[in-house]
Write a protein that holds these residues in place. Structure first.
Motif, short mmCIF file in Angstrom:
data_model
loop_
_atom_site.label_atom_id
_atom_site.label_comp_id
_atom_site.label_asym_id
_atom_site.label_seq_id
_atom_site.Cartn_x
_atom_site.Cartn_y
_atom_site.Cartn_z
N GLN A 135 -6.26 1.65 -7.84
CA GLN A 135 -6.35 0.12 -8.49
C GLN A 135 -5.48 0.31 -9.70
O GLN A 135 -4.84 -0.94 -9.80
CB GLN A 135 -7.88 -0.40 -8.65
N GLU B 279 -10.50 8.75 -7.32
CA GLU B 279 -9.05 7.91 -6.35
C GLU B 279 -8.96 6.78 -6.06
O GLU B 279 -7.96 5.89 -6.41
CB GLU B 279 -9.08 8.99 -5.15
N GLY B 280 -10.11 6.07 -6.01
CA GLY B 280 -10.30 4.64 -5.99
C GLY B 280 -9.90 3.87 -7.25
O GLY B 280 -8.98 2.88 -7.19
N LYS B 281 -10.17 4.46 -8.46
CA LYS B 281 -10.04 3.87 -9.43
C LYS B 281 -8.44 4.15 -9.94
O LYS B 281 -7.68 3.26 -10.41
CB LYS B 281 -10.62 4.39 -10.75
N ASN C 56 0.63 -1.34 -0.13
CA ASN C 56 0.14 0.13 -0.13
C ASN C 56 0.98 1.38 0.01
O ASN C 56 0.49 2.28 -0.74
CB ASN C 56 -0.95 -0.04 1.26
#
Length: 293
Positions: free
Chosen positions: A114, A109-111, A84
């Protein structure tokens, strides 16, 4: 440099993800004979639209979906894990070094996280058999020390107006609860950011696009707050800070793995692509024979 191209690849994958969602949501909808547009008495049906999207983007979207699965499968098979910390460091670099030009949007941000994880795993898989000496890595770190010394960056939105009266009226409306993005679109004279609801991306204190007076005000603001009217050459500015990303100087130990991959990729001088892994993971797809890249 390959790493700069990789940032563009990540941004492109985010766009493809959005296209994928739109395409398959539409594909799963009932009533594909319904009109999505009319031109006079002629109609364009949902099925017409879906067929055109598939012919234009179908192969590209399917390739991207397969790449994601291939990278995950190959990573698991080879015991490759991305921490992370490495993902967060890469995102921080994108924000501070590339800002708006890197295509980063906080709403995605999540995309981004990933896609960054997948991209780092792909780099690791492609370079796992390439030997890079400690001497080479330390030399690279010393010669590119600025790359690993990130300065404070601020995600800002802005409204530029011509007169002090307009600026004061805008501030009054903001205090009364008006939306900053809406006001920026309605009255900001900076055409580029106005179209983005005033969003100017990430800026640092040595940004060439802002006066020192504006930078000084940005540094004083807390996230979610906006400035008073700031005088500049062509009028007045109101800036709002969304996020403050604190700068950091990374040690050699912290970025050693990143440097190894970077040097290895430069030595290989091949595109950063998941295609070489397709055969390893036995991919079969709608478009027939797989082309090597």
């Amino acid at each position: 440099m390959k790493r700069e191209r990789l940032k563009l690849v990540i941004a492109g994958l985010i766009v493809l993800n959005c296209l994928t969602v739109a395409f398959f949501l539409a594909k799963g909808s009932s009533g594909n004979s319904e009109a999505v547009a009319t031109v006079g008495k002629e109609k364009i049906t949902r099925q017409d639209w879906l067929n055109e999207m598939e012919s234009r983007y179908g192969k590209e979207i399917l390739t991207e979906l397969i790449d994601q699965k291939v990278i995950e499968t190959a990573g698991e098979k080879n015991g490759v894990k991305i921490s992370n910390k490495a993902v967060e460091r890469e995102l921080k670099m994108i924000k501070t070094m590339y800002g708006a030009s890197g295509g980063y949007q906080s709403s995605d941000e999540g995309k981004w996280l990933q896609q960054i994880r997948n991209s780092l795993m792909l780099e690791e898989l492609l370079t796992r058999d390439v030997h890079v000496s400690e001497k080479e890595m330390k030399s690279y770190y010393q010669q590119n020390s600025e790359q690993f010394h990130l300065k404070d960056a601020y995600h800002v939105s802005q409204i530029f107006v011509k007169t002090k009266e307009e600026a004061e009226q805008t501030l009054k409306e903001l205090e009364q609860g008006s939306n900053f993005a809406v006001l920026a679109m309605e009255r900001s004279i900076d055409g580029f950011t106005a179209n983005q609801g005033g969003d100017a991306g990430y800026v640092s204190e040595d940004s060439e696009h802002y006066s020192q007076e504006i930078i000084k005000n940005i540094k004083r603001l807390k996230p979610g707050k906006w400035s008073n009217a700031i005088k500049f050459a062509d009028g007045y500015a109101i800036v709002m800070v969304h996020e403050h990303v604190e700068g950091k100087k990374y040690s050699y130990k912290e970025v050693k793995d990143q440097i190894r991959r970077q040097i290895a990729l430069e030595q290989m001088d091949t595109p950063v692509s998941a295609k070489p892994l397709w055969n390893e993971t036995d991919v079969k797809w709608f478009y027939g024979e797989i082309e090597e890249k």
